[in-house]
Design a protein around this motif. Structure first.
Motif, PDB file in Angstrom:
ATOM      1  N   ALA A  36     -47.700 -22.698  30.812  1.00  0.00           N
ATOM      2  CA  ALA A  36     -49.036 -23.103  31.243  1.00  0.00           C
ATOM      3  C   ALA A  36     -49.821 -21.982  31.914  1.00  0.00           C
ATOM      4  CB  ALA A  36     -48.908 -24.267  32.210  1.00  0.00           C
ATOM      5  N   THR A  37     -51.063 -21.837  31.519  1.00  0.00           N
ATOM      6  CA  THR A  37     -51.953 -20.894  32.186  1.00  0.00           C
ATOM      7  C   THR A  37     -53.246 -21.635  32.514  1.00  0.00           C
ATOM      8  OG1 THR A  37     -51.236 -19.457  30.383  1.00  0.00           O
ATOM      9  CG2 THR A  37     -52.716 -18.498  32.017  1.00  0.00           C
ATOM     10  N   PRO A  38     -53.680 -21.583  33.754  1.00  0.00           N
ATOM     11  CA  PRO A  38     -54.931 -22.277  34.078  1.00  0.00           C
ATOM     12  C   PRO A  38     -56.122 -21.621  33.377  1.00  0.00           C
ATOM     13  CG  PRO A  38     -53.774 -21.522  36.069  1.00  0.00           C
ATOM     14  CD  PRO A  38     -53.081 -20.911  34.898  1.00  0.00           C
ATOM     15  N   LEU A  39     -57.090 -22.450  32.997  1.00  0.00           N
ATOM     16  CA  LEU A  39     -58.299 -21.927  32.356  1.00  0.00           C
ATOM     17  C   LEU A  39     -59.251 -21.386  33.416  1.00  0.00           C
ATOM     18  CD1 LEU A  39     -59.121 -24.957  29.994  1.00  0.00           C
ATOM     19  CD2 LEU A  39     -57.878 -22.859  29.401  1.00  0.00           C
ATOM     20  N   ALA A  40     -60.171 -20.537  32.992  1.00  0.00           N
ATOM     21  CA  ALA A  40     -61.232 -20.095  33.902  1.00  0.00           C
ATOM     22  C   ALA A  40     -62.166 -21.282  34.127  1.00  0.00           C
ATOM     23  CB  ALA A  40     -61.993 -18.944  33.274  1.00  0.00           C
ATOM     24  N   VAL A  76     -51.386 -28.819  30.224  1.00  0.00           N
ATOM     25  CA  VAL A  76     -51.552 -29.221  31.614  1.00  0.00           C
ATOM     26  C   VAL A  76     -50.422 -28.825  32.570  1.00  0.00           C
ATOM     27  CG1 VAL A  76     -53.064 -31.154  31.050  1.00  0.00           C
ATOM     28  CG2 VAL A  76     -50.603 -31.533  31.215  1.00  0.00           C
ATOM     29  N   LEU A  77     -49.260 -28.540  32.056  1.00  0.00           N
ATOM     30  CA  LEU A  77     -48.170 -28.196  32.983  1.00  0.00           C
ATOM     31  C   LEU A  77     -48.475 -26.896  33.705  1.00  0.00           C
ATOM     32  CD1 LEU A  77     -45.069 -29.322  30.997  1.00  0.00           C
ATOM     33  CD2 LEU A  77     -45.590 -29.955  33.347  1.00  0.00           C
ATOM     34  N   GLN A  78     -48.247 -26.906  35.003  1.00  0.00           N
ATOM     35  CA  GLN A  78     -48.599 -25.724  35.779  1.00  0.00           C
ATOM     36  C   GLN A  78     -47.379 -25.011  36.325  1.00  0.00           C
ATOM     37  OE1 GLN A  78     -51.225 -27.319  38.665  1.00  0.00           O
ATOM     38  NE2 GLN A  78     -52.838 -27.691  37.180  1.00  0.00           N
ATOM     39  N   GLY A  91     -61.015 -34.186  41.102  1.00  0.00           N
ATOM     40  CA  GLY A  91     -61.767 -32.981  41.436  1.00  0.00           C
ATOM     41  C   GLY A  91     -61.388 -31.799  40.554  1.00  0.00           C
ATOM     42  N   ASP A  92     -60.281 -31.900  39.833  1.00  0.00           N
ATOM     43  CA  ASP A  92     -59.895 -30.818  38.924  1.00  0.00           C
ATOM     44  C   ASP A  92     -60.925 -30.681  37.814  1.00  0.00           C
ATOM     45  OD1 ASP A  92     -57.617 -29.294  39.491  1.00  0.00           O
ATOM     46  OD2 ASP A  92     -56.261 -30.942  38.936  1.00  0.00           O
ATOM     47  N   LEU A  93     -61.251 -29.434  37.495  1.00  0.00           N
ATOM     48  CA  LEU A  93     -62.098 -29.165  36.342  1.00  0.00           C
ATOM     49  C   LEU A  93     -61.179 -29.021  35.140  1.00  0.00           C
ATOM     50  CD1 LEU A  93     -64.534 -26.633  37.996  1.00  0.00           C
ATOM     51  CD2 LEU A  93     -65.149 -28.883  37.061  1.00  0.00           C
ATOM     52  N   VAL A  94     -61.546 -29.691  34.053  1.00  0.00           N
ATOM     53  CA  VAL A  94     -60.670 -29.708  32.880  1.00  0.00           C
ATOM     54  C   VAL A  94     -61.464 -29.455  31.606  1.00  0.00           C
ATOM     55  CG1 VAL A  94     -58.896 -31.241  33.845  1.00  0.00           C
ATOM     56  CG2 VAL A  94     -60.918 -32.243  32.778  1.00  0.00           C
ATOM     57  N   PHE A  95     -60.731 -29.081  30.571  1.00  0.00           N
ATOM     58  CA  PHE A  95     -61.333 -29.007  29.247  1.00  0.00           C
ATOM     59  C   PHE A  95     -60.771 -30.162  28.442  1.00  0.00           C
ATOM     60  CE2 PHE A  95     -61.388 -27.797  24.791  1.00  0.00           C
ATOM     61  CZ  PHE A  95     -62.739 -27.549  24.641  1.00  0.00           C
ATOM     62  N   GLY A 113     -56.680 -28.647  28.774  1.00  0.00           N
ATOM     63  CA  GLY A 113     -56.400 -27.566  29.720  1.00  0.00           C
ATOM     64  C   GLY A 113     -56.999 -27.864  31.078  1.00  0.00           C
ATOM     65  N   VAL A 114     -56.391 -27.292  32.112  1.00  0.00           N
ATOM     66  CA  VAL A 114     -56.859 -27.493  33.488  1.00  0.00           C
ATOM     67  C   VAL A 114     -57.288 -26.136  34.043  1.00  0.00           C
ATOM     68  CG1 VAL A 114     -56.244 -28.402  35.766  1.00  0.00           C
ATOM     69  CG2 VAL A 114     -55.120 -29.304  33.730  1.00  0.00           C
TER      70      VAL A 114
END
Ligand SMILES: Nc1nc2c(ncn2[C@@H]2O[C@H](COP(=O)(O)OP(=O)(O)O)[C@@H](O)[C@H]2O)c(=O)[nH]1
Ligand SMILES: [Mg+2]
Ligand SMILES: [Zn+2]
Length: 349
Positions: A36-40, A76-78, A91-95, A113-114
């Motif tokens: 998992a990689t968080p998105l910008a 989504v796994l972080q 509150g999480d921004l997601v795609f 993605g998160v």
């Protein structure tokens, strides 16, 4: 394609079936963690409004439309040593990708993605087999609104101080909301009375409001306009009533959507993003007793109580922990400080 909407497990990773051995599950979890990689944040097209087991409700940023979404595991796994209870938090921004299907009166989607968070507040929770997990109360806040009443229920200084410490440690601005001011005696200028006087003198911002009578509601609405604000505090202090007063009738929709997904209960046990004017993202939370303070170094706790240092004994190397002649012991929040310090030392957090 339709996402599988699964049952009622508290832990979304529990849905992997008993036929798979615990070892295999652990391995799968490990390998997917690494992926998992968080998105910008600029990649986001939605914000999480409410989290259910295995799915969440999101609001599309473009038009405020709501989708009921499942999670794409790989998206989504972080990373991280301590797991979070859900793959996303309010509150999480997601795609998200729209699926073009409907379920429980809502359009369906898939969280692909998160985005990386600017901050989060969490509560430690017991995980499986004695492990610890983080239950994230909310993410990406501009402001934590600490709601407290002077009576009904009585003011709880320890709780307010804990919220202040947690928010400051997460570098989030705070606003103390003194609610139910209609219950104060009309004759005395209560704003300058304890407990509010103390916090004003310490430099904290205080808003005095009554959801019932409307005092201070318009000014607070203006103050919170455009902000991502989490409302927290002891249960019964009037958080939900205040949000209802701030929003007018909009809040009614929260319960309805949850009933539609069969998760009505969750509106009172977890955070819900209730909206707000001009892109405001106001979040209601249940009566939270504490935020995680585990990230705070016990040695640094005194920084969040600057009045201890100003009391005059710090120069002599006093740690304000019961030393003979400690001048800080006479400051009003000293017992709060000692209690929080003790809980940090004992690892209760
Ligand atoms: N007198 C008075 N009562 C209030 C006010 N705001 C809320 N209440 C009452 O306090 C109780 C708890 O309110 P609620 O909004 O559910 O609190 P929450 O648990 O913090 O969300 C309810 O009975 C409300 O009617 C207020 O401004 N004045
Ligand atoms: Mg409430
Ligand atoms: Zn001291």
């Amino acid at each position: 394609m339709c996402p599988k909407f699964k049952g009622d497990s508290e832990d979304w990773l529990d849905d992997e079936g008993d036929s798979v051995s615990a070892k295999a599950r652990a391995a799968a979890r490990k390998s997917s963690h690494a992926r998992a990689t968080p998105l910008a944040p600029e990649k986001a097209n939605a914000v999480v409004a409410e989290v259910y087991p295995n799915q969440c409700r999101v609001k599309l940023l473009a038009d405020d439309r709501e989708l009921l979404c499942a999670f794409r595991r790989a998206g989504v796994l972080q990373k991280g040593e301590i797991r979070e209870r859900s793959p996303v938090a309010v509150g999480d921004l997601v795609f998200v990708k729209e699926l073009g299907t409907r379920h429980a009166e809502m359009d369906q989607g898939l969280v692909e993605g998160v985005c990386a968070r600017s901050n989060r507040l969490y509560r430690p929770a017991p995980g499986r087999e004695g492990t610890q997990i983080h239950h994230v109360i909310a993410a990406n806040m501009d402001l934590v609104v600490i709601v407290a009443s002077e009576r009904d229920p009585d003011f709880s200084p320890g709780l307010v101080d804990r919220f202040l410490v947690a928010a400051q440690a997460a570098r989030i601005d705070t606003l103390i909301c003194a609610t139910k001011c209609d219950l104060w005696s009309v004759d005395s200028p209560q704003r300058l009375a304890p407990p509010w006087k103390l916090y004003l003198e310490l430099g904290f911002e205080i808003a005095e409001v009554s959801a019932k009578r409307g005092d201070g509601v318009a000014a607070l609405r203006e103050r919170l306009k455009g902000k991502k604000a989490l409302f927290c505090g002891h249960s019964g202090v009037g958080k939900t009533s205040l949000l209802r007063a701030l929003l007018g009738t909009e809040l009614g929709r929260v319960g309805e959507v949850s009933q539609a997904t069969g998760k009505g209960r969750h509106t009172t046990t977890a955070t819900v993003l209730v909206g707000g004017p001009d892109g405001s993202q106001w979040m209601d939370s249940p009566g939270i007793r504490e935020f995680g303070l585990a990230d705070i170094d016990a040695e640094k706790l005194a920084e969040f109580f600057p009045e201890l240092g100003r009391a005059g004994c710090a120069k002599t190397g006093c740690h304000h922990e019961g030393e003979e002649g400690c001048a800080a012991a006479a400051t009003p929040r000293y017992s709060s400080f000692r209690r929080i310090l003790q809980s940090l030392r004992s690892g209760e957090n």
